[in-house]
Design a protein around this motif. Structure first.
Motif, PDB file in Angstrom:
ATOM      1  N   LYS A 275       1.306 -13.895  29.013  1.00 15.38           N
ATOM      2  CA  LYS A 275       2.588 -13.269  28.460  1.00 15.38           C
ATOM      3  C   LYS A 275       3.963 -13.546  29.529  1.00 15.38           C
ATOM      4  O   LYS A 275       5.014 -13.132  29.364  1.00 15.38           O
ATOM      5  CB  LYS A 275       2.647 -11.760  28.200  1.00 15.38           C
ATOM      6  CG  LYS A 275       1.770 -11.464  27.263  1.00 15.38           C
ATOM      7  CD  LYS A 275       1.976  -9.913  26.768  1.00 15.38           C
ATOM      8  CE  LYS A 275       0.835  -9.380  25.565  1.00 15.38           C
ATOM      9  NZ  LYS A 275       0.951  -8.077  25.631  1.00 15.38           N
ATOM     10  N   ASN A 276       3.401 -14.451  30.548  1.00 21.18           N
ATOM     11  CA  ASN A 276       4.603 -14.533  31.404  1.00 21.18           C
ATOM     12  C   ASN A 276       5.298 -15.878  31.188  1.00 21.18           C
ATOM     13  O   ASN A 276       6.147 -16.384  32.217  1.00 21.18           O
ATOM     14  CB  ASN A 276       4.012 -14.726  32.887  1.00 21.18           C
ATOM     15  CG  ASN A 276       3.427 -13.359  33.144  1.00 21.18           C
ATOM     16  OD1 ASN A 276       4.076 -12.450  33.160  1.00 21.18           O
ATOM     17  ND2 ASN A 276       2.253 -13.287  33.858  1.00 21.18           N
ATOM     18  N   GLU A 277       5.148 -16.585  29.988  1.00 18.97           N
ATOM     19  CA  GLU A 277       5.950 -17.837  29.591  1.00 18.97           C
ATOM     20  C   GLU A 277       7.292 -17.572  29.065  1.00 18.97           C
ATOM     21  O   GLU A 277       7.412 -16.517  28.354  1.00 18.97           O
ATOM     22  CB  GLU A 277       5.017 -18.739  28.751  1.00 18.97           C
ATOM     23  CG  GLU A 277       3.923 -19.455  29.331  1.00 18.97           C
ATOM     24  CD  GLU A 277       3.942 -20.329  30.347  1.00 18.97           C
ATOM     25  OE1 GLU A 277       4.620 -21.439  29.795  1.00 18.97           O
ATOM     26  OE2 GLU A 277       3.614 -20.363  31.558  1.00 18.97           O
ATOM     27  N   ALA A 278       8.126 -18.306  29.183  1.00 25.91           N
ATOM     28  CA  ALA A 278       9.300 -18.280  28.185  1.00 25.91           C
ATOM     29  C   ALA A 278       9.792 -19.452  27.763  1.00 25.91           C
ATOM     30  O   ALA A 278       9.258 -20.595  28.270  1.00 25.91           O
ATOM     31  CB  ALA A 278      10.658 -17.726  29.422  1.00 25.91           C
ATOM     32  N   VAL A 356       7.454 -14.415  24.214  1.00 26.84           N
ATOM     33  CA  VAL A 356       6.527 -15.185  23.670  1.00 26.84           C
ATOM     34  C   VAL A 356       5.010 -15.038  24.589  1.00 26.84           C
ATOM     35  O   VAL A 356       5.165 -14.571  25.578  1.00 26.84           O
ATOM     36  CB  VAL A 356       7.016 -16.726  23.751  1.00 26.84           C
ATOM     37  CG1 VAL A 356       8.162 -17.090  22.750  1.00 26.84           C
ATOM     38  CG2 VAL A 356       7.284 -17.233  25.298  1.00 26.84           C
ATOM     39  N   ALA A 357       4.106 -15.601  23.994  1.00 24.90           N
ATOM     40  CA  ALA A 357       2.902 -15.547  24.503  1.00 24.90           C
ATOM     41  C   ALA A 357       2.085 -16.830  24.397  1.00 24.90           C
ATOM     42  O   ALA A 357       2.398 -17.375  23.353  1.00 24.90           O
ATOM     43  CB  ALA A 357       1.849 -14.408  23.866  1.00 24.90           C
ATOM     44  N   LYS A 358       1.368 -17.376  25.451  1.00 27.05           N
ATOM     45  CA  LYS A 358       0.586 -18.618  25.366  1.00 27.05           C
ATOM     46  C   LYS A 358      -0.866 -17.991  24.922  1.00 27.05           C
ATOM     47  O   LYS A 358      -1.461 -17.367  25.996  1.00 27.05           O
ATOM     48  CB  LYS A 358       0.758 -19.211  26.618  1.00 27.05           C
ATOM     49  CG  LYS A 358      -0.055 -20.600  26.430  1.00 27.05           C
ATOM     50  CD  LYS A 358       0.352 -21.557  27.553  1.00 27.05           C
ATOM     51  CE  LYS A 358      -0.044 -21.089  28.874  1.00 27.05           C
ATOM     52  NZ  LYS A 358       0.120 -22.170  29.792  1.00 27.05           N
ATOM     53  N   LEU A 400       1.781 -21.511  21.454  1.00 28.10           N
ATOM     54  CA  LEU A 400       3.005 -20.563  21.978  1.00 28.10           C
ATOM     55  C   LEU A 400       3.178 -19.549  20.650  1.00 28.10           C
ATOM     56  O   LEU A 400       3.238 -20.229  19.509  1.00 28.10           O
ATOM     57  CB  LEU A 400       4.138 -21.189  22.343  1.00 28.10           C
ATOM     58  CG  LEU A 400       5.194 -20.379  23.247  1.00 28.10           C
ATOM     59  CD1 LEU A 400       4.491 -20.097  24.463  1.00 28.10           C
ATOM     60  CD2 LEU A 400       6.277 -20.855  23.419  1.00 28.10           C
ATOM     61  N   ILE A 401       3.047 -18.226  20.729  1.00 27.69           N
ATOM     62  CA  ILE A 401       3.272 -17.656  19.503  1.00 27.69           C
ATOM     63  C   ILE A 401       4.476 -16.192  20.063  1.00 27.69           C
ATOM     64  O   ILE A 401       4.529 -15.942  21.131  1.00 27.69           O
ATOM     65  CB  ILE A 401       1.901 -16.875  18.965  1.00 27.69           C
ATOM     66  CG1 ILE A 401       1.358 -16.029  20.142  1.00 27.69           C
ATOM     67  CG2 ILE A 401       1.118 -18.006  18.555  1.00 27.69           C
ATOM     68  CD1 ILE A 401       0.094 -15.210  19.412  1.00 27.69           C
ATOM     69  N   ASP A 402       4.630 -15.626  19.034  1.00 31.50           N
ATOM     70  CA  ASP A 402       5.528 -14.360  19.273  1.00 31.50           C
ATOM     71  C   ASP A 402       4.567 -13.470  20.172  1.00 31.50           C
ATOM     72  O   ASP A 402       3.362 -13.238  19.813  1.00 31.50           O
ATOM     73  CB  ASP A 402       5.883 -13.504  17.977  1.00 31.50           C
ATOM     74  CG  ASP A 402       6.817 -12.571  17.996  1.00 31.50           C
ATOM     75  OD1 ASP A 402       6.479 -11.391  18.922  1.00 31.50           O
ATOM     76  OD2 ASP A 402       7.782 -12.534  17.304  1.00 31.50           O
ATOM     77  N   GLU A 403       5.342 -12.820  21.070  1.00 31.81           N
ATOM     78  CA  GLU A 403       4.485 -11.906  22.223  1.00 31.81           C
ATOM     79  C   GLU A 403       3.880 -10.753  21.216  1.00 31.81           C
ATOM     80  O   GLU A 403       2.727 -10.227  21.543  1.00 31.81           O
ATOM     81  CB  GLU A 403       5.596 -11.473  23.263  1.00 31.81           C
ATOM     82  CG  GLU A 403       4.829 -10.603  24.280  1.00 31.81           C
ATOM     83  CD  GLU A 403       5.758  -9.998  25.064  1.00 31.81           C
ATOM     84  OE1 GLU A 403       6.083 -11.002  26.121  1.00 31.81           O
ATOM     85  OE2 GLU A 403       6.260  -8.960  25.187  1.00 31.81           O
TER      86      GLU A 403
END
Lengths: 426, 426
Positions: A275-278, A356-358, A400-403
């Motif tokens: 969850k640390n991506e933007a 966002v989340a990867k 990449l999706i919605d967190e």
């Protein structure tokens, strides 16, 4: 008889009572006739205390003196573990970094192992003595103490295992192995019995914080069999050996295990989330040769790690939207850089999104199985989860999706790849 | 330009704020163009913490591993002082016991300095670098860490001063020098400017706990000029050098200072008191050859330190009372030993008394002045203080009196020998 390196982290040696528990586990290994070397961290909290002293003394501290101060934490636990083993009737002694010696390149506070003299250690182990080694420390060419940077004890242990030709290196942590995914999200997550170095590296880098990435790379380089185990066994009984942890091995050992039928080939070994991506979107970028390079070259030069990149079809002719991800911690810096270059780049707006989340699926099996990515996209689409970006490597597919949909996506994929255990919890 | 060893104890380096104060004092010495080596103890309380860990780990601890653990305390303060000096713009580095090396006989936990390699240290100091050295630690012939027993840092400092041919060794403590007597008893006690090694040893052994006896003996052996100073100067200003402490020097330097008129010859240099003695009286001992030897031989063999001895004139013909003193801590053991031998010794009763005090007047001047003892007895008699026993050496006269009269006796003698300062307090 095997030659084993065992490594215990700071939580496992926090206080004499826990050190006694560790000593029990070590003694059990030695009692089976194994030659044992133990690598220990400083007591939990101790390194922080020492680092704070250094900061108070001198905010711009000389890393050589910093190393003198902080290396003392591991020195203390190594002496105490040797004493505790002796109290249990074992032969044991501590070997400090300068005594072996563990030679490092003199990059103080962030040293790398150059060479470990294993001969005296092997002789001592062959004479039945348990070797206790403070992790994280070495000695420079000029005979000064060096340390390997925070968390360097895992790396010390692997380097030690390579130096003495150990049959395996057991890393005891507060988790008892590597799981197919985060068990807090998926109750049916399974402990992985065998995993290849490459898979472990992919899982570690996307958020499975079981081992330091550097220690896995080093194990891969020197072909050291790494095992992750828990030191938090109930009542401290020396049954640790019977707890099946996760063994991290080479691709060729994996192939042999598959052939023997010891393990089954699966397309996906594990699922990680981060969850640390933007996400960053630049709208209406001129659609001309070199436009994308003009965006990413300065980011790369600034040391900002760009991961996924998508170039959308332009809504207007001659224009396109460019989407990419950066670590959240670097988002502000990336945005400032892009703002500065707005005129040169000619885009319309910068839109950023940290929510966002990867999600990544990882597995050596992808090399031979086809359709792994297609399975992923279909499973997510069936649950209405929108994929905002995609990146792939030989053994990994990330989306990449919605967190908010992180947990749902992980659960859906865990089931889709047949990773669910038959009973809840492992 | 002088070459100086400075030593700071645990209270002086307890915490980074106090270390900063120490660094200021050190910097002031270096700023005067002196070559400076600093020896530091562990932070107050730290050695106790580490010793407790060892006891918890293994009550019958291996002293070699004990040394690994407890030596870390001084390692930490040496690194921190080097960092603090660097923050003030000084060149400084730490030198651990094994780095110099400080070679010791491998009597772990109670090692004695065999030899210190001073060359690299001198080269570094000549290049303008302040050397920071953890006290209390060395290295054995087998390259293991040794420590010198509790309080060994004073001895380390003196040994270091001898090894590098220092002009003097400054010991900073929580008192600012050696006084003519305990200032809590005599407000007019004066700080002694110069004192001979031999006098200091007599004063130390009778209760003036300023320096470790061993460090004074070593200074005497190697002719190291020792200075006692306080590190608790107000506001930490680097004015320590101007505070006159006490200088402990050889008899020949004393003679020279007298000749120059730098100091005046006095018959008595200081007065010490010791309430830790106990008196033992054996009544009606047969007055025959060998009777006294029969009493004291077994006590000596048991390691009980008998100090003063008096044989009274017998009340009955053929019998005598024998009085002597032993340390209070050994009284019970002495009494048990005498009880066991009652029949063989043929005495009537053992009478013991812990409510006694030993008052000693000490001075090299006694060698040339006569009547020193007579002055003492007369001064005490004038105030009605009863002398229970007497012992003398070349530079000391001690008497045993009732403990309740300790303060009175000290004050009376301080005046009698002309030691009172003109103004109250020093």
């Amino acid at each position: 008889m095997a030659r084993i390196v065992m490594k215990f982290g700071g939580t496992s040696v926090a206080g004499t009572e826990r050190i006694r528990r560790v000593a029990n586990i070590v003694r059990a290994q030695a009692a089976q006739g194994n030659q044992v070397a133990v690598v220990v961290s400083a007591m939990a909290g101790e390194t922080d205390r020492l680092v704070n002293f250094c900061r108070e003394a001198n905010p711009l501290y000389d890393p050589a003196e910093y190393d003198v101060v902080v290396s003392s934490g591991e020195q203390v636990t190594s002496g105490l573990l040797a004493l505790t083993l002796q109290a249990m009737g074992c032969k044991a002694r501590s070997w400090l970094g300068w005594q072996l010696p563990v030679r490092t390149f003199a990059n103080h506070a962030n040293a790398r192992v150059e060479d470990i003299e294993g001969e005296r250690l092997i002789a001592s182990m062959e004479a039945g003595e348990i070797a206790v080694i403070p992790g994280f420390q070495g000695v420079s060419e000029t005979q000064r103490i060096t340390t390997m940077g925070r968390g360097g004890s895992d790396t010390s242990a692997v380097a030690m295992a390579a130096a003495i030709g150990a049959d395996r290196c057991d890393i005891y942590t507060d988790v008892d192995g590597v799981y197919t995914t985060d068990p807090r999200i998926v109750a049916r997550a399974r402990k992985i019995k065998y995993i290849a170095y490459e898979e472990m590296l992919e899982l570690a880098s996307v958020g499975a914080k079981v081992l330091q990435t550097r220690s896995v790379s080093m194990a891969m380089k020197h072909n050291v069999r790494l095992q992750v185990l828990s030191s938090f066994v109930e009542d401290g009984s020396p049954s640790a050996d019977s707890l099946p942890g996760t063994m991290i091995v080479s691709e060729s050992e994996m192939a042999q295990l598959l052939e023997e039928g010891t393990m089954e080939r699966q397309s996906v070994t594990g699922i990680a989330h981060d969850k640390n991506e933007a996400r960053v979107v630049l709208t209406r970028v001129p659609d001309k040769p070199g436009a994308v390079a003009d965006i990413f070259t300065p980011l790369g030069e600034a040391g900002i790690n760009v991961d996924m990149i998508i170039q959308n079809v332009g809504r207007e002719k001659g224009e396109t939207d460019v989407t990419f991800t950066v670590p959240q911690a670097e988002l502000a810096r990336a945005q400032a850089l892009l703002d500065d270059r707005r005129d040169a780049l000619g885009y319309n707006r910068v839109i950023t999104d940290s929510k966002v989340a990867k999600i990544s699926v990882v597995g050596m099996g992808m090399k031979s199985h086809t359709g792994v990515a297609a399975t992923m996209f279909k499973a997510l689409a069936d649950r209405g989860i929108n994929v905002q970006a995609i990146s792939t490597s030989e053994i990994k597919v990330s989306v990449l999706i919605d967190e908010d949909e992180t947990e749902l996506a992980v659960r859906v994929l865990h089931t889709a790849y047949g990773l669910d255990a038959e009973d809840e919890a492992a």
